[in-house]
Design a protein around this motif. Structure first.
Motif, PDB file in Angstrom:
ATOM      1  N   ASN A   1     -20.990   8.334 -29.955  1.00  0.00           N
ATOM      2  CA  ASN A   1     -19.688   8.488 -30.578  1.00  0.00           C
ATOM      3  C   ASN A   1     -19.837   8.676 -32.083  1.00  0.00           C
ATOM      4  OD1 ASN A   1     -16.960   8.644 -30.881  1.00  0.00           O
ATOM      5  ND2 ASN A   1     -16.579   6.458 -30.678  1.00  0.00           N
ATOM      6  N   GLN A   2     -19.694   9.912 -32.552  1.00  0.00           N
ATOM      7  CA  GLN A   2     -19.784  10.194 -33.980  1.00  0.00           C
ATOM      8  C   GLN A   2     -18.454  10.003 -34.689  1.00  0.00           C
ATOM      9  OE1 GLN A   2     -21.759  14.240 -32.952  1.00  0.00           O
ATOM     10  NE2 GLN A   2     -22.389  13.808 -35.040  1.00  0.00           N
ATOM     11  N   VAL A   3     -17.379   9.955 -33.907  1.00  0.00           N
ATOM     12  CA  VAL A   3     -16.039   9.900 -34.495  1.00  0.00           C
ATOM     13  C   VAL A   3     -15.275   8.726 -33.904  1.00  0.00           C
ATOM     14  CG1 VAL A   3     -13.867  11.125 -34.813  1.00  0.00           C
ATOM     15  CG2 VAL A   3     -16.011  12.403 -34.791  1.00  0.00           C
ATOM     16  N   ASN A   4     -14.862   7.800 -34.774  1.00  0.00           N
ATOM     17  CA  ASN A   4     -13.991   6.704 -34.359  1.00  0.00           C
ATOM     18  C   ASN A   4     -12.550   7.091 -34.673  1.00  0.00           C
ATOM     19  OD1 ASN A   4     -16.192   5.228 -33.588  1.00  0.00           O
ATOM     20  ND2 ASN A   4     -16.279   3.994 -35.443  1.00  0.00           N
TER      21      ASN A   4
ATOM     22  N   ASP B   1     -11.904   2.103 -30.118  1.00  0.00           N
ATOM     23  CA  ASP B   1     -12.805   1.971 -31.264  1.00  0.00           C
ATOM     24  C   ASP B   1     -12.446   0.779 -32.142  1.00  0.00           C
ATOM     25  OD1 ASP B   1     -14.356   4.209 -30.632  1.00  0.00           O
ATOM     26  OD2 ASP B   1     -12.914   5.561 -31.555  1.00  0.00           O
ATOM     27  N   SER B   2     -11.155   0.519 -32.317  1.00  0.00           N
ATOM     28  CA  SER B   2     -10.742  -0.607 -33.161  1.00  0.00           C
ATOM     29  C   SER B   2     -10.617  -1.894 -32.365  1.00  0.00           C
ATOM     30  CB  SER B   2      -9.414  -0.291 -33.854  1.00  0.00           C
ATOM     31  OG  SER B   2      -8.414   0.028 -32.901  1.00  0.00           O
ATOM     32  N   ALA B   3     -10.096  -1.808 -31.144  1.00  0.00           N
ATOM     33  CA  ALA B   3      -9.883  -3.013 -30.338  1.00  0.00           C
ATOM     34  C   ALA B   3     -11.203  -3.684 -29.959  1.00  0.00           C
ATOM     35  CB  ALA B   3      -9.086  -2.670 -29.084  1.00  0.00           C
ATOM     36  N   MET B   4     -12.255  -2.896 -29.779  1.00  0.00           N
ATOM     37  CA  MET B   4     -13.542  -3.439 -29.338  1.00  0.00           C
ATOM     38  C   MET B   4     -14.601  -3.331 -30.438  1.00  0.00           C
ATOM     39  SD  MET B   4     -13.622  -1.883 -25.453  1.00  0.00           S
ATOM     40  CE  MET B   4     -15.383  -2.153 -25.345  1.00  0.00           C
ATOM     41  N   ARG B   5     -14.182  -3.314 -31.690  1.00  0.00           N
ATOM     42  CA  ARG B   5     -15.126  -3.026 -32.774  1.00  0.00           C
ATOM     43  C   ARG B   5     -16.289  -4.008 -32.855  1.00  0.00           C
ATOM     44  NH1 ARG B   5     -13.837  -1.210 -39.011  1.00  0.00           N
ATOM     45  NH2 ARG B   5     -16.021  -0.989 -39.619  1.00  0.00           N
ATOM     46  N   PRO B   6     -16.079  -5.344 -32.790  1.00  0.00           N
ATOM     47  CA  PRO B   6     -17.248  -6.247 -32.856  1.00  0.00           C
ATOM     48  C   PRO B   6     -18.264  -5.971 -31.749  1.00  0.00           C
ATOM     49  CG  PRO B   6     -15.212  -7.485 -33.133  1.00  0.00           C
ATOM     50  CD  PRO B   6     -14.825  -6.107 -32.710  1.00  0.00           C
TER      51      PRO B   6
END
Length: 906
Positions: free
Chosen positions: A153-156, A653-658
């Motif tokens: 994934n190059q793009v979040n 991408d944001s919800a599972m960031r850690p």
């Protein structure tokens, strides 16, 4: 074996503090009890629950799980010996289908989320047995997981929607932010987009991101159904003629609300004060907070209402015939709406249930004046059942407007109880579903040998399992995860308690099911009762039971893999008392059986691992050259829409960031630069439809093509095509063009292997390794194929070309298939891998590089002994902070247990 001890129903008519019978009943209460018991005995309820090691995953991860197969009161099932586990993508296509052997009610397995097959998005894990397929698929285990991609994934992205309703259309704007893995914005990048529905572009456009990586996609006005059933696909320019594509579901793009009202016992009746539960949800299906009032048609306010939990609440009114009632609702964003309450019945009887103290239920039966006048001195029955077992039954003669009685909760098990009020003719007048919570789950404890640990240190944990104070032998599964990289909302988890006690018996979506079992208190019990008022329970139809209308059974309980079929002569006559031989070359195994008088044969409990070839032979019979073996095909479970769609995450991408940040570090830590050798290549012509004159009229280029490399690891071609055939839908053992199927045109696609027309069953004899490519034509050009075959679309399987060589006549004859010998592929048991556990010597720090595991430990086979104890140990990773250990399971009596502990790692 299946325990029957819960089928013992006391046939005595239990007291209900009512008068005795005054007349002969048309159906005795004992008949209701006996028929219900007979139905439950003949059609036992089997359930499947999967305990998975984590609530979400990343591409490249392995899902570790244990299957608990239970029957009746959650006891380990002896009914089924095989459990099926499907992985289904967001387009409702099966990605994988696992078949696992069940021993004593338990099975364990794993699913590898390989990057070749899985992409970032939401997936369903569905599990069931063959016996469960005879009944409503709504009661299968069905759980949504979200999968991120930290490797390729190059793009979040992060997307939000704004919608504005028109008269018959809706206008939607999508606000998208594009960033790189280091959280830097992709500024001033060209982005092209398309609104895709059923594989077709409905609208398209382009734009440029601003300095912060934002882009507003202005989706033109359209029908709301078109937008919400489609997806937004964007392609951002990465330079050097490269782009990255992202797909976003539009299911929740159109902002909207809905409120439903549920009178207790099913109806509003003139003059009877009734509780009315309500449920307010948004367009995603999630509960929303509301407040409001209820007025009559004169504008008089009769009740105020406000949500208690997740959009649900309850209020009470005394309705009157001839009046209409309206709820005036204000949503949390300030918008308002009005809703009509259900119509008031002029005559009726209602059933209400209260829980005034921890030990008793109060049942209140209320009739209005008109009902009492017409039904006075008529007999009525109250029956309470759970899982088909009647735990309470009572009778009365209607003489007063209101009756009430206390029923000890001790009569019922923990779980959902259905109370039904019958007329003496056996007609169900009203129902009430309640939940009885005894807090009688297994007393499970996990005790660490130290108060805290260091990284890579060995951890020893002792397990204790007791039913009350009595030690029990039980089967459990344990997962240990790193809290920092796997943050978890315990209320939203699917657990053995929330599943087997609650969601497995209810239709529809249950938001945050473990909330009701995670440290329960009075408030949670009250909210659980509101849930019972709003959620449907329809496992049993008393109308069918009393009329002896039994559900059709088309699949028997499965103890193992079966191979069956029929032996006929070339003229079609069945051949009885003939010999059939089964061979499994991979295992060097063979066995024989004899056909019955109708030519049928069956091999039971065939042990096949993964996907293997099986050969059936009828050669060892008189006149064998004129015999034909027909093999019964395997059944595939129909697909259905995701019942837990609100659990799908759009902004993964944001919800599972850690979690994804940790997965990215893991990948970078393990990556090794490999030597690249460039060699000249020789062009080889690939097989295609152009090789056959049959397809001369087809377009020169297929609409969609699947390469042989994509299929090389596919064990059964039909399973893989059901997922990978873009633009096609696989339903009821046929392929259809998706857009036409959804429009109501259910005409199947014509399938060819080479130039030979075949049916779908033929594809179960082909593995992906045999295929060079698959071509999909949504239209047949000027070939006339669709007209000749009454089909719609063409699917062509191009098999790999076998190198030509001279062979003898004997070798040629050996290649010609014999009708009395059949070789085919069969889906065997998926072999479960062992969870890898590193072992460290803490005196040698730094060995083996960084250890960034987030599932620290997984063990599906924790068995407590007669003293109720067991133990396990593992080594920590390099992660510091809090670790979470979860144990779930049950004992032989069906007592459930779950426990979670946290311990620190410095």
């Amino acid at each position: 074996m299946i325990s029957r001890k819960f089928l013992l129903v006391i046939s005595l008519l239990l007291p209900f503090s009512f008068a005795a019978f005054a007349q002969q009943d048309s159906i005795p209460l004992s008949t209701v009890i006996e028929k219900t018991a007979k139905f439950q005995s003949s059609y036992p309820i089997e359930k499947v629950y999967l305990h998975m090691d984590k609530p979400y995953y990343a591409v490249g991860d392995t899902i570790w799980f244990k299957a608990y197969v239970t029957v009746e009161k959650h006891q380990p099932s002896g009914l089924s010996g095989v459990v099926y586990v499907d992985v289904i993508n967001s387009q409702d296509s099966v990605m994988e289908n696992l078949r696992l052997p069940v021993k004593n009610g338990f099975a364990n397995g794993n699913i590898t989320l390989s990057g070749d097959t899985y992409k970032q998005g939401s997936y369903r894990i569905r599990a069931y047995t063959n016996w469960m397929r005879n009944f409503d698929a709504d009661y299968f285990y069905d759980h949504t997981i979200n999968v991120g991609n930290a490797i390729d994934n190059q793009v979040n992205t992060f997307i939000t929607y704004k919608s504005k309703a028109k008269s018959t259309t809706v206008k939607v704007d999508a606000d998208i932010t594009y960033k790189d893995p280091a959280n830097n914005p992709y500024a001033d990048r060209r982005v092209s987009w398309q609104l895709i529905r059923n594989g077709d572009a409905v609208s398209k456009g382009s734009g440029r991101t601003d300095a912060k990586g934002h882009l507003i996609v202005d989706i033109p006005e359209n029908d709301p159904a078109i937008i919400t059933s489609g997806s937004l696909v964007t392609a951002i320019d990465m330079g050097e003629r490269k782009s990255v594509t992202n797909s976003f579901s539009l299911k929740g793009a159109v902002k909207g609300y809905d409120v439903q009202f549920f009178p207790e016992s099913g109806q509003l009746t003139n003059g009877i004060r009734s509780k009315i539960a309500f449920k307010a949800i948004n367009s995603k299906g999630l509960g929303v907070d509301v407040k409001g009032t209820v007025t009559d048609d004169q504008g008089t306010v009769l009740a105020n209402l406000t949500t208690a939990h997740l959009g649900m609440g309850v209020f009470a009114i005394t309705p009157e015939t001839g009046k209409a009632y309206t709820a005036h609702i204000t949503f949390d964003d300030g918008s308002q709406a009005t809703y009509k309450l259900p119509r008031v019945q002029a005559m009726g009887i209602n059933l209400a249930v209260y829980s005034p103290d921890p030990d008793n239920l109060t049942v209140k039966i209320s009739a209005n004046e008109l009902f009492l006048q017409r039904k006075q001195n008529k007999s009525f029955y109250l029956v309470a059942q759970s899982g088909g077992v009647v735990y309470y039954a009572a009778q009365t003669v209607l003489q007063n407007l209101v009756y009430s009685a206390n029923i000890p909760k001790s009569k019922f098990p923990t779980g959902i109880i259905q109370l039904t009020l019958f007329s003496s003719g056996g007609y169900a007048l009203c129902e009430r579903v309640i939940f009885v919570q005894h807090n009688d789950q297994l007393n499970l404890t996990l005790k660490t040998d130290k108060p805290s640990y260091t990284t890579r240190q060995n951890v020893k944990i002792a397990v204790s399992a007791k039913a009350n104070t009595t030690p029990v032998v039980g089967s459990f599964s344990v997962a240990v995860v790193d809290d920092t990289s796997v943050p978890t909302n315990e209320d939203a988890e699917s657990t053995i308690l929330s599943n087997l006690l609650l969601t497995s018996d209810l239709k529809g979506y249950i938001e945050k099911p473990n909330y009701y079992f995670n440290k329960p208190d009075q408030e949670k019990l009250d909210n659980l009762d509101i849930l019972m008022l709003t959620q449907g329970y329809r496992r049993f139809s008393y109308e069918d039971i009393l009329a002896d209308k039994n559900p059709p059974i088309f699949i028997a309980p499965e103890q193992g893999i079966e191979v069956s079929g029929i032996l006929r002569t070339t003229t079609g006559l069945p051949v009885g008392k003939a010999n059939i031989r089964l061979l499994i070359p991979d295992r060097n195994f063979s066995t024989e059986t004899i056909t019955d008088l109708s030519g049928n044969f069956k091999f039971s409990n065939v042990v096949v691992m993964d996907t293997s070839k099986i050969t059936l032979s009828a050669r060892n019979n008189v006149n064998s050259k004129n015999l034909v073996i027909n093999v019964n095909g395997e059944l595939y479970q129909k697909l259905s829409k995701n019942p837990n769609q609100p659990d799908e995450i759009v902004n993964i991408d944001s919800a599972m960031r850690p979690y994804l940040d940790n997965a990215r570090r893991q990948y970078q830590n393990s990556r090794v630069l490999k030597e690249v050798v460039v060699k000249s290549t020789k062009f080889e012509k690939k097989p295609s439809h152009n090789d056959f004159g049959t397809f001369a009229g087809l377009p020169g280029q297929a609409d969609h093509e699947i390469s042989g490399d994509q299929l090389k690891d596919c064990p059964l071609l039909v399973n893989c095509l059901s997922t990978m055939a873009f633009g096609l839908t696989y339903v009821d053992n046929n392929f259809y063009i998706t857009r036409d199927y959804n429009a109501g045109k259910k005409v199947p696609v014509q399938i060819y292997v080479g130039s030979m027309p075949v049916d779908v069953n033929f594809l179960s004899t082909i593995t992906g390794a045999e295929v060079a490519s698959v071509e999909i034509f949504l239209k047949d050009g000027v070939s006339g194929i669709n007209r000749m075959n009454q089909t719609n679309g063409v699917l062509i399987i191009n098999k790999k070309v076998i190198k030509k060589q001279k062979i003898t006549l004997a070798q040629l004859q050996a290649l010609i298939p014999k009708q009395n010998v059949v070789t085919f592929a069969i889906q065997g048991y998926n072999k479960a891998r062992e969870f890898y556990m590193p072992k460290y010597d803490v005196t040698k720090a730094g060995a083996l590089g960084a250890d960034l595991r987030n599932t620290i430990y997984w063990n599906p086979k924790i068995i407590t002994d007669k003293n109720g104890v067991a133990s396990f140990n593992f080594f920590n990773s390099d992660a510091r902070g809090s670790y979470r250990a979860i144990i779930e399971g049950l004992d032989s009596e069906g007592n459930l247990g779950r426990q979670v502990i946290h311990f620190g790692v410095k």
